[in-house]
Design an enzyme around this catalytic site. Structure first.
Site, PDB file in Angstrom:
ATOM      1  N   LYS A   1       0.845  -1.201   0.000  1.00 29.01           N
ATOM      2  CA  LYS A   1       0.000   0.000   0.000  1.00 29.01           C
ATOM      3  C   LYS A   1       0.878   1.248   0.000  1.00 29.01           C
ATOM      4  CE  LYS A   1      -4.065   1.704   2.614  1.00 29.01           C
ATOM      5  NZ  LYS A   1      -4.907   1.463   3.808  1.00 29.01           N
TER       6      LYS A   1
ATOM      7  N   SER B   1      -9.844   1.298   2.586  1.00 32.18           N
ATOM      8  CA  SER B   1      -8.978   2.145   1.789  1.00 32.18           C
ATOM      9  C   SER B   1      -7.869   1.378   1.072  1.00 32.18           C
ATOM     10  CB  SER B   1      -8.338   3.208   2.678  1.00 32.18           C
ATOM     11  OG  SER B   1      -7.514   2.598   3.660  1.00 32.18           O
TER      12      SER B   1
ATOM     13  N   SER C   1     -10.137  -1.139   6.727  1.00 31.20           N
ATOM     14  CA  SER C   1      -9.520  -0.964   5.407  1.00 31.20           C
ATOM     15  C   SER C   1      -8.749  -2.149   4.855  1.00 31.20           C
ATOM     16  CB  SER C   1      -8.605   0.252   5.423  1.00 31.20           C
ATOM     17  OG  SER C   1      -9.366   1.407   5.268  1.00 31.20           O
TER      18      SER C   1
HETATM   19  N1  GLN Z   1     -13.460   3.389   5.945  1.00 32.46           N
HETATM   20  C1  GLN Z   1     -12.923   3.810   7.192  1.00 32.46           C
HETATM   21  C2  GLN Z   1     -12.550   5.269   7.136  1.00 32.46           C
HETATM   22  O1  GLN Z   1     -12.807   5.868   6.154  1.00 32.46           O
HETATM   23  C3  GLN Z   1     -11.774   2.955   7.582  1.00 32.46           C
HETATM   24  C4  GLN Z   1     -10.515   3.354   6.930  1.00 32.46           C
HETATM   25  C5  GLN Z   1      -9.347   2.533   7.369  1.00 32.46           C
HETATM   26  O2  GLN Z   1      -9.477   1.487   7.993  1.00 32.46           O
HETATM   27  N2  GLN Z   1      -8.171   3.048   7.073  1.00 32.46           N
HETATM   28  O3  GLN Z   1     -12.024   5.818   8.041  1.00 32.46           O
END
Ligand code: GLN
Length: 478
Positions: free
Chosen positions: A73, A148, A172
């Site tokens: 990532k 994400s 994410s």
């Molecule tokens: N979808 C969640 C957010 O927008 C989780 C994101 C994540 O785990 N980095 O914060």
């Protein structure tokens, strides 16, 4: 000739070890696929295999991970390689050092193949918040891969890379794994070093594997764990991470949150696959009972105060002085504001505003303090549940992959995606998502969560279920 792309990472590592597969050919096969991909899953792809990085782990001098290339990532710092966290403000930033988990994996024999697209600073559930454009879901290119870590999930599902790293703050790793039909493990908080991960919400962020199957997840995770003196929240993993082998679930007690059946917004197709998987678990010898998690329902509200609060503080460092973008101004303050105006996307600005507000002196206790108390209650709920059951299970995401653009105008609808995944990071506990079938031709994820440092148990249960489910993720690799 072996069909290289058909092999799981563990199988490829074994083929290399037996001399049946040339490690250079393995790297090049994936490098060519990643360089030619059209899902927008990669933001950077290596030109060729990196110089050998040591022999970490193998007593006989052969690297334990066999040279099987890794997708990483974008928010993991990788020395000399763009590390932009999906943000314009870090465009072209090449850090002078490498994140601990990436270094450890390279040393164990999983060299960096490329950097994967993501929501900006890991804020999002669809990958549509990336400054570098959305990622397409290989199951249906009109749909999102989740977020994400959407680039990592799509890349693994499409066979552009054998395995990948993501990070999970509120879901994410698990949610994009679910939406792309692969496996995603969010480890116990502190199991893996966060050193070199560009921070979103430091008390929640954890790195973890996104893989084709549970064995690959265990294999990668095994080489990620451990205390790192550069991350004071990391701890020594209390036992050896084993490769899973369980065929049965005899004696295993699974807990289903009692309000799940009445939860609104869970798609019927997702519920069906979930119930079917529970039936399989019973056939394998598990017992299924209901557990109370009375405060889990407040998880989203607490998360969307705490995560932005921490983010507003973490992101204060991006001011045009030290990293990436600088937009000149008439004076220092206007340079700061112009840089942040141009460098951050809308969702990141929204989070900074929410977080700064929640931390402001008059409201600190009303928002941040209260959200922290909710967090403690959620951790207590899980502790009580784990006195009665071994693992708590839920669908990973309330729905399957949605159409690109379907939720971008409605942040609250987007946040609801995280309903089942935020309670675990709030409690610091590990959870995995495994594919459990299709609904309308799209993958559905099954989530298993356990007490802190119960990854071996989670992986074993996930493995037994995986064998029984027999999910075929090859269509996404066609
Ligand atoms: N979808 C969640 C957010 O927008 C989780 C994101 C994540 O785990 N980095 O914060």
């Amino acid at each position: 000739m072996t069909d290289v792309v058909a092999l799981s990472a563990a199988q490829a590592a074994r083929a290399v070890e037996r001399g049946e597969l040339d490690v250079g050919e393995l790297f090049e096969t994936y490098r060519a696929r990643a360089a030619a991909e059209d899902l927008n899953a990669f933001l950077w792809v290596a030109d060729g295999p990196p110089a050998p990085a040591g022999n970490g782990g193998a007593a006989d001098g052969r690297p334990a991970l066999g040279g099987v290339p890794l997708g990483v990532k974008d928010l993991f710092c990788t020395a000399g390689v763009p590390s932009q966290a999906g943000s314009r403000i870090l465009e072209g930033y090449r850090p002078p050092y490498t994140a601990t988990v990436v270094r450890k994996l390279a040393e164990a024999g999983a060299p960096l193949l490329g950097k994967t697209n993501q929501d900006e600073f890991a804020m999002g559930s669809s990958n549509e918040n990336s400054a570098y454009g959305p990622v397409l879901n290989p199951w249906d290119r009109t749909r999102v891969p989740g977020g994400s870590s959407g680039g990592s999930a799509a890349a693994v599902a499409a066979g552009l890379v054998p395995w990948a790293l993501g990070t999970d703050t509120g879901g994410s790793i698990r949610q994009p794994a679910a939406l792309c039909g692969i496996v995603g493990l969010k480890p116990t908080y502190g199991a893996c070093s966060r050193f070199g991960m560009i921070a979103f919400a430091s008390s929640l962020d954890q790195a973890g594997p996104l893989t084709r199957d549970v064995t690959d997840a265990a294999l990668l995770f095994r080489h990620m764990v451990g205390r790192d003196e550069r991350d004071s929240t990391s701890v020594a993993y209390p036992e050896e991470v084993r490769l899973p082998s369980a065929e049965r679930l005899d004696g295993m007690r699974l807990g289903v949150p009692e309000d799940l059946a009445t939860a609104e917004g869970v798609e019927p197709g997702v519920m069906e696959r979930f119930e079917q998987t529970l039936a399989l678990a019973r056939e394998l010898g598990a017992s299924v009972e209901q557990v109370a998690l009375p405060h889990a329902d407040y998880g989203l509200s607490a998360y969307y105060v705490l995560a932005p609060a921490e983010a507003s503080s973490n992101l204060a460092r991006f001011d045009g002085v030290r990293y990436g973008l600088r937009v000149d101004g008439d004076d220092l303050l206007s340079m700061y504001t112009r840089t942040r105006h141009d460098g951050f996307g809308a969702e990141v600005k929204r989070r900074i505003l929410i977080g700064t507000y929640a931390l402001s002196s008059g409201y600190y206790d009303a928002y941040y303090g209260r959200a922290q108390r909710v967090r403690t209650k959620i951790a207590d709920d899980f502790r009580a549940a784990f006195e009665r059951v071994d693992l708590v299970v839920t669908p990973t995401s309330p729905g399957v992959a949605f159409e690109l653009g379907a939720k971008t105008a409605d942040p609250l609808a987007m946040y609801l995606n995280d309903y089942f995944t935020v309670p675990m990071p709030l409690a610091g506990i590990p959870a995995i998502s495994i594919p459990c079938g299709l609904s309308d031709g799209l993958p559905v994820g099954f989530q298993l969560a356990g007490p802190a440092f119960s990854e071996n148990r989670i992986l074993d249960a996930a493995y037994a279920l995986e064998q029984a489910i027999g999910f075929d993720n090859s269509p996404a690799r066609a």
